[in-house]
Design a protein around this motif. Sequence first.
Motif, PDB file in Angstrom:
ATOM      1  N   VAL A 105      30.070 -14.449 -11.710  1.00 59.24           N
ATOM      2  CA  VAL A 105      30.972 -15.804 -12.039  1.00 59.24           C
ATOM      3  C   VAL A 105      31.610 -15.880 -10.373  1.00 59.24           C
ATOM      4  O   VAL A 105      32.097 -15.057  -9.550  1.00 59.24           O
ATOM      5  N   GLU A 106      31.433 -17.322 -10.405  1.00 52.71           N
ATOM      6  CA  GLU A 106      32.127 -18.401  -9.453  1.00 52.71           C
ATOM      7  C   GLU A 106      33.313 -17.592  -9.614  1.00 52.71           C
ATOM      8  O   GLU A 106      34.783 -17.917 -10.440  1.00 52.71           O
ATOM      9  N   GLY A 107      33.531 -17.180  -7.866  1.00 53.99           N
ATOM     10  CA  GLY A 107      35.415 -16.965  -7.606  1.00 53.99           C
ATOM     11  C   GLY A 107      35.087 -15.795  -8.191  1.00 53.99           C
ATOM     12  O   GLY A 107      36.575 -15.247  -7.903  1.00 53.99           O
ATOM     13  N   GLN A 108      34.302 -14.734  -8.646  1.00 53.05           N
ATOM     14  CA  GLN A 108      35.128 -13.599  -8.619  1.00 53.05           C
ATOM     15  C   GLN A 108      34.036 -12.487  -8.131  1.00 53.05           C
ATOM     16  O   GLN A 108      32.460 -12.967  -7.798  1.00 53.05           O
ATOM     17  N   PRO A 109      34.518 -11.355  -8.060  1.00 50.15           N
ATOM     18  CA  PRO A 109      34.215 -10.322  -7.555  1.00 50.15           C
ATOM     19  C   PRO A 109      32.517 -10.222  -8.304  1.00 50.15           C
ATOM     20  O   PRO A 109      33.038 -10.008  -9.187  1.00 50.15           O
ATOM     21  N   PRO A 110      31.301  -9.783  -7.444  1.00 46.62           N
ATOM     22  CA  PRO A 110      30.172  -9.191  -8.502  1.00 46.62           C
ATOM     23  C   PRO A 110      30.788  -7.526  -9.372  1.00 46.62           C
ATOM     24  O   PRO A 110      31.097  -7.249  -8.560  1.00 46.62           O
ATOM     25  N   TYR A 111      29.537  -7.769 -10.033  1.00 45.79           N
ATOM     26  CA  TYR A 111      29.916  -6.496 -10.471  1.00 45.79           C
ATOM     27  C   TYR A 111      29.186  -5.131  -9.667  1.00 45.79           C
ATOM     28  O   TYR A 111      28.658  -5.151  -9.329  1.00 45.79           O
ATOM     29  N   ALA A 112      30.348  -4.316  -9.633  1.00 41.99           N
ATOM     30  CA  ALA A 112      30.150  -3.384  -8.643  1.00 41.99           C
ATOM     31  C   ALA A 112      29.438  -1.917  -9.063  1.00 41.99           C
ATOM     32  O   ALA A 112      29.289  -1.031  -8.449  1.00 41.99           O
ATOM     33  N   SER A 113      29.691  -1.834 -10.296  1.00 42.64           N
ATOM     34  CA  SER A 113      29.852   0.240 -10.806  1.00 42.64           C
ATOM     35  C   SER A 113      28.437   0.341 -11.584  1.00 42.64           C
ATOM     36  O   SER A 113      27.764  -0.127 -12.596  1.00 42.64           O
ATOM     37  N   GLY A 114      27.090   0.590 -10.692  1.00 45.12           N
ATOM     38  CA  GLY A 114      26.101   0.168 -11.112  1.00 45.12           C
ATOM     39  C   GLY A 114      25.136  -1.245 -11.634  1.00 45.12           C
ATOM     40  O   GLY A 114      25.917  -2.171 -10.984  1.00 45.12           O
ATOM     41  N   THR A 115      24.284  -1.073 -12.654  1.00 47.51           N
ATOM     42  CA  THR A 115      23.574  -1.757 -12.605  1.00 47.51           C
ATOM     43  C   THR A 115      24.180  -2.605 -13.637  1.00 47.51           C
ATOM     44  O   THR A 115      23.937  -4.178 -14.298  1.00 47.51           O
ATOM     45  N   GLY A 116      24.829  -2.045 -14.861  1.00 46.36           N
ATOM     46  CA  GLY A 116      25.437  -2.488 -15.462  1.00 46.36           C
ATOM     47  C   GLY A 116      24.488  -2.637 -16.846  1.00 46.36           C
ATOM     48  O   GLY A 116      24.840  -4.179 -17.739  1.00 46.36           O
ATOM     49  N   GLY A 117      23.653  -2.364 -17.199  1.00 49.20           N
ATOM     50  CA  GLY A 117      22.271  -2.427 -18.041  1.00 49.20           C
ATOM     51  C   GLY A 117      22.003  -3.921 -18.031  1.00 49.20           C
ATOM     52  O   GLY A 117      21.802  -4.489 -16.992  1.00 49.20           O
ATOM     53  N   ASN A 118      21.076  -4.673 -19.011  1.00 50.39           N
ATOM     54  CA  ASN A 118      20.004  -5.149 -19.149  1.00 50.39           C
ATOM     55  C   ASN A 118      20.056  -6.706 -19.369  1.00 50.39           C
ATOM     56  O   ASN A 118      21.946  -6.226 -20.936  1.00 50.39           O
ATOM     57  N   VAL A 119      20.151  -7.253 -19.022  1.00 57.05           N
ATOM     58  CA  VAL A 119      20.291  -8.900 -19.895  1.00 57.05           C
ATOM     59  C   VAL A 119      19.295  -9.731 -19.637  1.00 57.05           C
ATOM     60  O   VAL A 119      18.145  -9.772 -19.065  1.00 57.05           O
ATOM     61  N   ALA A 120      19.086  -9.833 -21.630  1.00 55.71           N
ATOM     62  CA  ALA A 120      18.124 -10.446 -21.614  1.00 55.71           C
ATOM     63  C   ALA A 120      18.334 -12.116 -21.081  1.00 55.71           C
ATOM     64  O   ALA A 120      19.283 -12.685 -21.417  1.00 55.71           O
ATOM     65  N   TRP A 121      16.973 -12.786 -20.898  1.00 54.97           N
ATOM     66  CA  TRP A 121      17.107 -14.850 -20.614  1.00 54.97           C
ATOM     67  C   TRP A 121      16.022 -15.245 -21.302  1.00 54.97           C
ATOM     68  O   TRP A 121      14.896 -14.503 -20.787  1.00 54.97           O
ATOM     69  N   ARG A 122      16.214 -16.600 -21.671  1.00 56.20           N
ATOM     70  CA  ARG A 122      15.315 -17.517 -21.904  1.00 56.20           C
ATOM     71  C   ARG A 122      15.034 -18.531 -21.032  1.00 56.20           C
ATOM     72  O   ARG A 122      16.054 -19.191 -21.114  1.00 56.20           O
ATOM     73  N   TRP A 123      13.699 -19.338 -20.731  1.00 53.91           N
ATOM     74  CA  TRP A 123      14.079 -20.603 -20.547  1.00 53.91           C
ATOM     75  C   TRP A 123      13.826 -21.938 -22.424  1.00 53.91           C
ATOM     76  O   TRP A 123      12.828 -21.253 -22.927  1.00 53.91           O
ATOM     77  N   VAL A 124      14.967 -22.617 -22.851  1.00 54.96           N
ATOM     78  CA  VAL A 124      14.669 -23.113 -23.197  1.00 54.96           C
ATOM     79  C   VAL A 124      14.537 -24.848 -23.214  1.00 54.96           C
ATOM     80  O   VAL A 124      15.453 -25.062 -22.283  1.00 54.96           O
ATOM     81  N   THR A 125      14.385 -25.326 -24.563  1.00 51.52           N
ATOM     82  CA  THR A 125      14.957 -26.721 -24.088  1.00 51.52           C
ATOM     83  C   THR A 125      15.687 -27.013 -25.110  1.00 51.52           C
ATOM     84  O   THR A 125      15.542 -26.161 -25.984  1.00 51.52           O
ATOM     85  N   PRO A 126      16.289 -28.007 -25.326  1.00 50.72           N
ATOM     86  CA  PRO A 126      17.818 -28.292 -25.442  1.00 50.72           C
ATOM     87  C   PRO A 126      17.761 -28.143 -27.204  1.00 50.72           C
ATOM     88  O   PRO A 126      18.958 -27.289 -27.631  1.00 50.72           O
ATOM     89  N   GLU A 127      16.916 -28.365 -28.243  1.00 48.40           N
ATOM     90  CA  GLU A 127      16.806 -28.088 -30.116  1.00 48.40           C
ATOM     91  C   GLU A 127      16.940 -26.061 -29.954  1.00 48.40           C
ATOM     92  O   GLU A 127      16.171 -26.190 -31.526  1.00 48.40           O
ATOM     93  N   TYR A 128      16.623 -25.513 -28.608  1.00 49.01           N
ATOM     94  CA  TYR A 128      15.676 -24.591 -29.394  1.00 49.01           C
ATOM     95  C   TYR A 128      17.020 -23.445 -30.570  1.00 49.01           C
ATOM     96  O   TYR A 128      16.453 -22.853 -31.172  1.00 49.01           O
ATOM     97  N   PHE A 129      18.462 -23.947 -30.180  1.00 52.20           N
ATOM     98  CA  PHE A 129      19.281 -23.416 -30.926  1.00 52.20           C
ATOM     99  C   PHE A 129      19.623 -24.700 -32.164  1.00 52.20           C
ATOM    100  O   PHE A 129      19.369 -23.758 -33.566  1.00 52.20           O
TER     101      PHE A 129
END
Lengths: 114, 880
Positions: free
Chosen positions: B584-608
């Motif tokens: 996050v802008e203005g915050q230090p990066p997460y430093a203890s391990g990998t922190g687990g997985n985060v899923a993500w997708r490419w979507v177009t506006p009407e996805y939701f």
Amino acid sequence: MPTPTDLLQGTLDLLILQTLALEPMHGWGIAQRIQQVSMDVLQIGQGSLYPALYRLEYKGWIKSEWGNSENNRRAKFYKLTATGRKQLATERASWDRLSEAISQVLGKRAEVSS
Amino acid sequence: MIVELRTWFRYLLFRKNLKEIDEEIRFHLEQLTAAKMAEGVSEPNARRQALIEFGGLDATRERCEQQRPGWWAGIMTQDFRYALRGVLHNPAFSIAVVLTLMLGIGSSSAVFTVVDRILFRPLPYSDSSRLVSVGLVAPIEPQEFMLGGSYYEWQDNQKPFVAMTSETGVEPCDLTEIDPVRLDCARVENNFLPTLGITPVVGRNFLPSEDRPNAPKVALISYALWRTRFHRDPSIAGKVIRIDGTATEIVGVLPQEFEMPRLQAADVLLPESLDVAAQRRADPGRPLWAFARLKAGVTPEQAKAQLEPLFEYSLRLAPAPFRREVHYAVRPLRDRQFHDVHRAAWILLGLVMAVLLIACANVASLLTARRASRQHEMSVRAALGASRLRLLQAAILESFVLSAIGALAGVMLTATLLHLFIGISPSGMPFLSAAKLDARALIFSLSIGLFCTLGFGLVTGVSRARANALTSRSALSMQRARLRQFLVTTQIAASLVLLAGGALLTRSFWNLQRQNLGMNYENVLTATISLGQTAYPTAERQMAFFEQLQRTLRWGPGVNAMAMSDSLPPGGYHRDQIYASLRVEGQPPYASGTGGNVAWRWVTPEYFRALNIPLIAGSGFTDDELSSASRFVVISRSLEERMFPGQNPLGRQVYLANRAPADQDPPYTVVGIAGDVKNGGLAAGEEPEYYRLRRSRAEDWDRSAVVIIRSSLPAAAMERWMREQIASLDPALPIDTGTLQERVAKLADQPRFEMLLVSYFACTGLLLAIVGLYGVTSFLMVQRKPEIGIRIALGASKGDIVRLVLASAMRMVLPGTIAGVALAFGLSQVLSSLLFEVGPHDTATFCGSTVLLIAATITASLIPAVAATRVDPIATLRVD
């Protein structure tokens, strides 16, 4: 009186074959003849005579056919077949060899002991 | 037919002989009597003496019969007919035994066939037991993988292997000739085939010189492709084909049984053509999958120990946060292939062994119960002179007839079950579709049948052949009764375990089906599209196609919402990254391990809107943002809670590729918070997720996309319309359409399969336990008949008798139930990884199973209990 089980294994077969070699005969006749000839020493129990006759017949050494007895009763007569005759010769030969061997053993024993 | 003929023939002979023997004996007796009379004995006396002298008539007759050759066969057929009559005479008993055998044999051989494919199938490689999968293991990829930066170091310096090889995965490719087709092209190292021990059936393997960047293009083709496309042309080697537009020379054909070690489908093998020097320097380098052949006598464990220094080397390359979470593994290839189904297969095998155990106990107790009820008859036969051997033979024959029928029914059940298994099996169960009833499974079932025959026929035969006179009861029979009671108790315990397991899985499946996925998957149609490399070589061309497709589809009839993404929830492939790479802008990066997985997708506006995923805050993506130069992101609620605890994330900047060079880590603006959606399959926990907007910029697109359409029209009509629209843009494009509902249902295939299987075994187990209980209770009833008779005579009411029998049944049921609950409590832990939102010790499930079992057992013992009330006191008192 020796019971049939006292006879040596196979001896009964030999006796029956030898008896039938003279003439066809029914079961009762065979028993009587053996008893007579052996002067009552050998008495054939019916419990072993008939099974033996059946066994010999299944082996093909004797053959049976129905006929009339001396007092005109229907009886089953057994007679020797050709195979049976050959078998009788073989069994006789081996019996002679055996009894000779036995008597020789007994004879020698007798000499030693006397 | 043969038996009949033989019986008839034997019968004829037998009758004649009997008459002849009788007549001959009669003649003999007459002669004997006559002889006695001739000696002066009176006639009655003579006859009596003759009879005595002759001895047992029956014994003589019997002995004459025994002289007949084939006498044994005759006796056998006689006993066989007797056995058959016994079987038909008591249908309830026979059906119970046949049913038991059928269920036991059928279930076990069907499962054996299925499990055999998974656990014991020979892999199509030479000396495959020495092949292992080698690599790093990380939370992001729990199955072994390698990285180019480490692989060559490992390959050069490893000690435990004869050879080590790699593949870099399978990708779609096009055979661009007349009549183009989409194929699967696998890229492998040049020593791939020799390491696995595979020789091409035509032509040769790749040369090392062909496995370099910019080397002349060569390919090996699969046997199936050779057959269908090239009609088994024996001079195929040297032929040039065009793959993705590049002239490629075919150098060989793979054997028919060839398969990739990770079981991907592959039509063509191409050399990896990696730049080895560049990979050695690279960090982390190209992902690849490594396999190796162990030196003789080296175990995977020893190999793993010997690789320790190399792993240390790789670990030094890994970024600090990864180090604690990265491990390495060496395991047999088979374990890797059947990673997920291995445990299921063993559970299955365990279940079927339990069922088999119950079935065997049942047959034993039913046969002994039957013997007990015929004890009187056996004693009479023994008293009349039947030899012990003869009685034993009769006992064995009868159980043989029963087990033959049971085995036959079992084989038929096997075929049916196998058909059923294949029908309901999830596609994730490899090779199940190819499972068919084979000779070994048949031998397996028949040997069980034979075991039942000889084992129990012998046991029951021996125990009864003792013919302990005609006494009605003995201490011995009571002792055996106790053994049978113990067997039934065991059975009830085992079936309670199965029942509890089945109930747990059913509840779990029920929960799985009814859970809230965080979205609405009804009335949603999807189409997966992957553009060909030749027709769409650049990202611009790919984007142009997809944008045109959007315009075509968006305003179609009945389309309420339309979106494009690169993947779909709730399961299957989606993009992943580690939490530590978010910032996050203005915050230090997460430093203890990998922190687990985060899923993500490419979507177009009407996805939701298309998937009905609620937007909790913010407006989500807008069409204006599509043409913007800046980048936008929507985050899921769980990600929001983690990244922005107690803050308002809207409008904040986040970086999604921390530690990458600054020009590759642009800021994204958070424009919305979406509700959490299942994204790790139906059962697995969900990962925090974010969505990147696919803008009208080539950099946001690649060759594959999923079209999502929410529509109010019937799915079939919509699907046809959508196919037509896509075909109007590019008729040669292969697409995969279906409703989202179908996709979700497919994810439930595996749990459904598990639930149905375990429930099937639970029902089988329960049925068998009921049959067993019925058998033993009936037996006890017969044993206690005199006692019951006396009780009735003394004025006991029907209710008293029913209570008496039920009480004796409950003495078996209650300890069994208690033991079963305890056992199930311990064993259900095995299932815990298969359960969804239901604990392995769920109270309701356990209570329900127990009540069901007790109710069923009471029903089973009511039948003999009611029969007991009909005991005629006069008849029983007379016997004693």
